[in-house]
Design an enzyme around this catalytic site. Structure first.
Site, short mmCIF file in Angstrom:
data_model
loop_
_atom_site.label_atom_id
_atom_site.label_comp_id
_atom_site.label_asym_id
_atom_site.label_seq_id
_atom_site.Cartn_x
_atom_site.Cartn_y
_atom_site.Cartn_z
CB THR A 11 16.10 -10.91 22.58
OG1 THR A 11 16.94 -11.04 23.74
CG2 THR A 11 16.36 -9.57 21.93
N GLY A 12 14.02 -12.70 24.74
CA GLY A 12 13.81 -14.07 25.23
C GLY A 12 12.45 -14.63 24.84
CB SER A 40 20.18 -9.03 22.34
OG SER A 40 20.26 -10.39 22.62
NE ARG A 99 7.98 -14.71 40.87
CZ ARG A 99 8.54 -15.70 40.20
NH1 ARG A 99 8.92 -16.81 40.82
NH2 ARG A 99 8.72 -15.59 38.90
CB CYS A 129 4.77 -19.64 34.25
SG CYS A 129 6.21 -20.70 34.30
CD GLN A 156 6.11 -26.72 36.14
OE1 GLN A 156 6.01 -27.09 37.30
NE2 GLN A 156 7.00 -25.83 35.76
CE LYS A 229 11.12 -20.08 41.70
NZ LYS A 229 11.56 -19.93 40.30
NE ARG A 251 10.27 -28.31 32.72
CZ ARG A 251 10.14 -27.03 33.04
NH1 ARG A 251 9.19 -26.28 32.49
NH2 ARG A 251 10.97 -26.47 33.90
CG HIS A 258 3.26 -24.47 32.91
ND1 HIS A 258 4.11 -24.95 31.94
CD2 HIS A 258 4.02 -23.70 33.74
CE1 HIS A 258 5.33 -24.49 32.17
NE2 HIS A 258 5.31 -23.71 33.24
CG ASN A 331 4.35 -22.01 29.67
OD1 ASN A 331 3.62 -22.56 28.83
ND2 ASN A 331 5.66 -21.94 29.53
C1 2RA Z 1 9.29 -23.38 34.41
N1 2RA Z 1 8.03 -22.03 35.94
O1 2RA Z 1 8.25 -23.81 33.90
C2 2RA Z 1 9.27 -22.21 35.28
C3 2RA Z 1 9.85 -21.01 34.68
N2 2RA Z 1 10.14 -20.06 35.69
O2 2RA Z 1 10.39 -23.85 34.24
#
Ligand code: 2RA
Length: 351
Positions: A11-12, A40, A99, A129, A156, A229, A251, A258, A331
């Site tokens: 559901t996400g 859910s 990972r 992502c 992002q 990461k 961001r 992204h 993404n």
């Molecule tokens: C983000 N990559 O864009 C991350 C989500 N895991 O916040």
């Protein structure tokens, strides 16, 4: 008989794209079971044009399942992925939990498909992502010219922070719309938002009209988890443990897709023409590189599409064997759901 698939976290934000992806790609699956948190459970969602009732996460939901794709928070994966993997299915996990474990492969099908076969714990991880947004392109260039250094700045999208991330940007834009005095005095937007949107934001600063140099959680040395990461995952996927990587994750007020500005150094000499040739030949990469004609990728042109888009390929003037380029990738698709679906198809094709 056809293999059965379970989607955990149906559901996400990624789950929604996942349902669309399994409904539109070649249908190789028998049953597709939808699983989510107890909250859910009972919801009815459409997959492959049919209504499916969402089941609550429990050990029994994995019975009869061949491949289970998890897209849930790290701590839910930590608890439930081993339970699922012990119950039978090959688990493809989107979380950060497994990972970097040496006995869990981290797979991008275009780059290291064979790693998927070596899965002693019955678990395959799919990358973050941000890493995925550039991997198809960088993997293709690495195969020809051997990468030695990557310096990356990310731009992002808010949906990387889930449904709440997108909701926040829409809410902020709505709260700020119409006032043409905003954004010209330090702190004014923050003040308006504090009044109009008193709830918690997923971002540490206003995201509308702004860029925020932070993504993920705080790590030692002042790094953001997303930056580490990008480094660790790139090394593992490309199979270059000593690859030099440094990243700044930012961001931006984009809903989905992204972008990354990549400064990439290679062991071998590489020209723009070489890179164009390699990227054009890579099946899941689209080259959009004619800046004189205004042709380069932007998130708004890329969102909803599967490939990795590359443009602005330049030879770095002051750095030997080095290219600068700009990459955009959805993404939620290649960055999340699509890569997981492709790994699932890879596993299904083994049978
Ligand atoms: C983000 N990559 O864009 C991350 C989500 N895991 O916040």
């Amino acid at each position: 008989s056809r293999p059965n698939l379970a989607l955990i976290g149906a559901t996400g934000a990624v789950g929604t794209v996942m349902r669309d992806i399994v409904s539109t790609r070649e249908d190789i699956w028998g049953e597709i079971r939808l699983v989510a948190s107890a909250r859910s459970a009972g919801k009815v969602l459409r997959v492959r044009g049919e209504d499916v009732v969402v089941q609550a996460l429990a050990p029994e939901v994995f019975d009869g399942i061949d491949v289970a794709i998890f897209d849930v928070p790290d701590e839910v994966s930590a608890e439930w992925v081993p339970i699922a993997a012990a119950r039978g299915p090959v688990v493809i996990d989107k979380s950060g939990t497994f990972r970097m474990e040496p006995d869990v492969p981290l797979v991008v099908p275009e780059v290291n498909p064979l790693d998927a076969r070596n899965r002693p714990r019955n678990i395959i991880s799919t990358p973050n992502c941000t890493t995925l947004s550039m991997m198809a392109a960088m993997g293709a260039l690495h195969a020809g010219f051997t990468l030695s250094e990557l310096v990356v700045a990310s731009y992002q999208a808010v949906s990387g922070a889930g449904v709440a991330g997108s909701a926040r940007l829409y809410d902020e834009v709505e709260a700020l719309a119409g006032d043409r005095s905003l954004g010209q005095v330090a702190g004014d937007v923050r003040g308006v938002l504090a009044d109009k949107l008193p709830g918690e934001s997923p971002f540490p600063a206003p995201i509308a009209f702004n860029v925020v140099p932070w993504a993920g959680s705080y790590k030692e040395g002042g790094w953001a988890s997303e930056e580490l990461k990008l480094r660790n995952e790139s090394r593992k996927i490309l199979g270059i443990p000593e690859l030099k990587v440094s990243a700044t994750c930012v961001r931006v007020p984009v809903i989905t897709t992204h972008s990354l500005a990549v400064h990439a150094r290679f062991e071998r000499e590489i020209t723009v023409a070489d890179a164009h040739r390699v990227l054009e030949a890579a099946p899941s990469v689209v080259l959009m590189d004619d800046p004189a004609g205004g042709v380069f990728p932007t998130p708004l042109e890329v969102v909803g599409n599967d490939p990795t888009y590359v443009g602005r390929v330049r030879q770095a003037v002051d750095f030997p064997n080095t290219l600068d380029l700009f990459v955009c990738g959805d993404n939620l698709r290649k960055g999340a759901a699509l890569n997981a679906a492709e790994i699932a198809e890879l596993v299904a094709s083994e049978k």
